[in-house]
Design a protein around this motif. Structure first.
Motif, short mmCIF file in Angstrom:
data_model
loop_
_atom_site.label_atom_id
_atom_site.label_comp_id
_atom_site.label_asym_id
_atom_site.label_seq_id
_atom_site.Cartn_x
_atom_site.Cartn_y
_atom_site.Cartn_z
N GLY A 40 22.29 -33.03 29.06
CA GLY A 40 22.38 -31.99 30.08
C GLY A 40 21.80 -32.46 31.41
O GLY A 40 22.40 -32.27 32.47
N PHE A 41 20.63 -33.11 31.36
CA PHE A 41 20.02 -33.60 32.60
C PHE A 41 20.83 -34.75 33.21
O PHE A 41 20.95 -34.84 34.44
CB PHE A 41 18.57 -34.04 32.35
CG PHE A 41 17.61 -32.89 32.47
CD1 PHE A 41 17.15 -32.48 33.71
CD2 PHE A 41 17.18 -32.22 31.34
CE1 PHE A 41 16.27 -31.41 33.82
CE2 PHE A 41 16.31 -31.15 31.43
CZ PHE A 41 15.85 -30.74 32.68
N TYR A 42 21.40 -35.59 32.38
CA TYR A 42 22.24 -36.67 32.90
C TYR A 42 23.46 -36.10 33.59
O TYR A 42 23.81 -36.51 34.71
CB TYR A 42 22.65 -37.62 31.77
CG TYR A 42 23.66 -38.65 32.22
CD1 TYR A 42 23.31 -39.65 33.13
CD2 TYR A 42 24.96 -38.63 31.74
CE1 TYR A 42 24.23 -40.59 33.55
CE2 TYR A 42 25.89 -39.57 32.15
CZ TYR A 42 25.52 -40.54 33.05
OH TYR A 42 26.44 -41.47 33.47
N TRP A 43 24.11 -35.14 32.95
CA TRP A 43 25.29 -34.53 33.56
C TRP A 43 24.94 -33.77 34.83
O TRP A 43 25.70 -33.78 35.80
CB TRP A 43 25.99 -33.63 32.55
CG TRP A 43 26.60 -34.38 31.41
CD1 TRP A 43 26.96 -35.70 31.38
CD2 TRP A 43 26.91 -33.87 30.12
NE1 TRP A 43 27.48 -36.03 30.16
CE2 TRP A 43 27.47 -34.92 29.36
CE3 TRP A 43 26.77 -32.62 29.52
CZ2 TRP A 43 27.89 -34.76 28.05
CZ3 TRP A 43 27.19 -32.46 28.21
CH2 TRP A 43 27.74 -33.52 27.49
N LEU A 46 24.81 -36.24 37.52
CA LEU A 46 26.15 -36.61 37.96
C LEU A 46 26.71 -35.58 38.94
O LEU A 46 27.36 -35.93 39.92
CB LEU A 46 27.10 -36.76 36.76
CG LEU A 46 26.84 -37.92 35.82
CD1 LEU A 46 27.83 -37.90 34.65
CD2 LEU A 46 26.90 -39.26 36.55
N LEU A 47 26.45 -34.31 38.67
CA LEU A 47 26.92 -33.25 39.56
C LEU A 47 26.17 -33.27 40.89
O LEU A 47 26.77 -33.16 41.96
CB LEU A 47 26.77 -31.88 38.89
CG LEU A 47 27.65 -31.63 37.67
CD1 LEU A 47 27.25 -30.33 36.99
CD2 LEU A 47 29.11 -31.61 38.07
N ASP A 48 24.84 -33.42 40.82
CA ASP A 48 24.01 -33.43 42.03
C ASP A 48 24.32 -34.61 42.93
O ASP A 48 24.28 -34.49 44.15
CB ASP A 48 22.53 -33.43 41.67
CG ASP A 48 22.07 -32.14 41.00
OD1 ASP A 48 22.81 -31.12 41.09
OD2 ASP A 48 20.99 -32.15 40.38
N SER A 49 24.62 -35.75 42.32
CA SER A 49 24.89 -36.96 43.11
C SER A 49 26.32 -37.00 43.65
O SER A 49 26.63 -37.85 44.48
CB SER A 49 24.63 -38.21 42.26
OG SER A 49 25.59 -38.31 41.23
N ALA A 51 28.90 -37.72 41.80
CA ALA A 51 29.70 -38.63 40.98
C ALA A 51 30.77 -37.85 40.21
O ALA A 51 31.85 -38.37 39.94
CB ALA A 51 28.82 -39.41 40.02
N MET A 52 30.45 -36.62 39.84
CA MET A 52 31.40 -35.71 39.19
C MET A 52 31.37 -34.41 39.98
O MET A 52 30.34 -34.02 40.52
CB MET A 52 31.01 -35.45 37.74
CG MET A 52 31.15 -36.64 36.84
SD MET A 52 32.88 -36.95 36.47
CE MET A 52 32.73 -38.33 35.36
N HIS A 53 32.50 -33.74 40.02
CA HIS A 53 32.59 -32.53 40.83
C HIS A 53 32.39 -31.25 40.04
O HIS A 53 32.07 -30.21 40.62
CB HIS A 53 33.94 -32.49 41.55
CG HIS A 53 34.08 -33.60 42.54
ND1 HIS A 53 34.75 -34.77 42.27
CD2 HIS A 53 33.58 -33.76 43.79
CE1 HIS A 53 34.68 -35.58 43.30
NE2 HIS A 53 33.97 -35.00 44.24
N SER A 54 32.58 -31.31 38.72
CA SER A 54 32.44 -30.09 37.92
C SER A 54 32.16 -30.44 36.47
O SER A 54 32.34 -31.59 36.04
CB SER A 54 33.72 -29.25 38.01
OG SER A 54 34.78 -29.92 37.35
N GLY A 55 31.78 -29.42 35.73
CA GLY A 55 31.58 -29.60 34.30
C GLY A 55 32.89 -29.97 33.60
O GLY A 55 32.90 -30.72 32.63
N SER A 56 34.00 -29.45 34.13
CA SER A 56 35.30 -29.79 33.56
C SER A 56 35.62 -31.27 33.74
O SER A 56 36.20 -31.90 32.86
CB SER A 56 36.40 -28.93 34.18
OG SER A 56 36.21 -27.58 33.84
#
Length: 123
Positions: A40-43, A46-49, A51-56
């Motif tokens: 959860g913290f890694y993901w 990824l969202l905060d940085s 690198a990924m735009h959403s949980g999807s």
């Protein structure tokens, strides 16, 4: 000139680093819960940085259902002292990752502590 004799190389195999059965229960650490918190913290990172735009997006990249990602992302809302207790192996034995996935998590840290105390009282 090729040697027609097959070559034999003696090879000894040993298991290294594998935990014996039941060691998780003896250590007090719930490794499944800790893995869920870490993911959860890694993901969230990824969202905060960006690198990924959403949980999807994370779910697609990881080959998971989006609800699994969202459930584990909620664990980043846990009170820091509760996470420290989990890391020290001091969580109630009946508290498991599946409980967090199936039940709402209060946002208020005091309410989270009371929730955890309820598990301790049942033990």
């Amino acid at each position: 000139m090729q040697d027609s004799m097959p070559k034999f190389v003696p090879l000894g195999l040993r298991r290294r680093g594998k935990r014996p059965q039941g060691s998780e229960a003896r250590s007090g650490h719930n490794l499944t819960l800790l893995d869920g918190v870490a993911r959860g913290f890694y993901w969230q990172h990824l969202l905060d940085s960006g690198a990924m735009h959403s949980g999807s997006d994370i779910a697609r990249a990881e080959g998971l259902h989006h609800s699994v990602v969202n459930e584990l992302l909620r664990l980043t809302l846990l009170a820091p002292d509760l996470i420290e207790r989990f890391m020290a192996g001091q969580q109630p034995p009946q508290l498991a990752l599946i409980w967090f996935q199936r039940n709402p998590l209060p946002l208020d840290w005091a309410a989270q502590r009371q929730m955890l105390q309820g598990f301790e009282e049942r033990a």
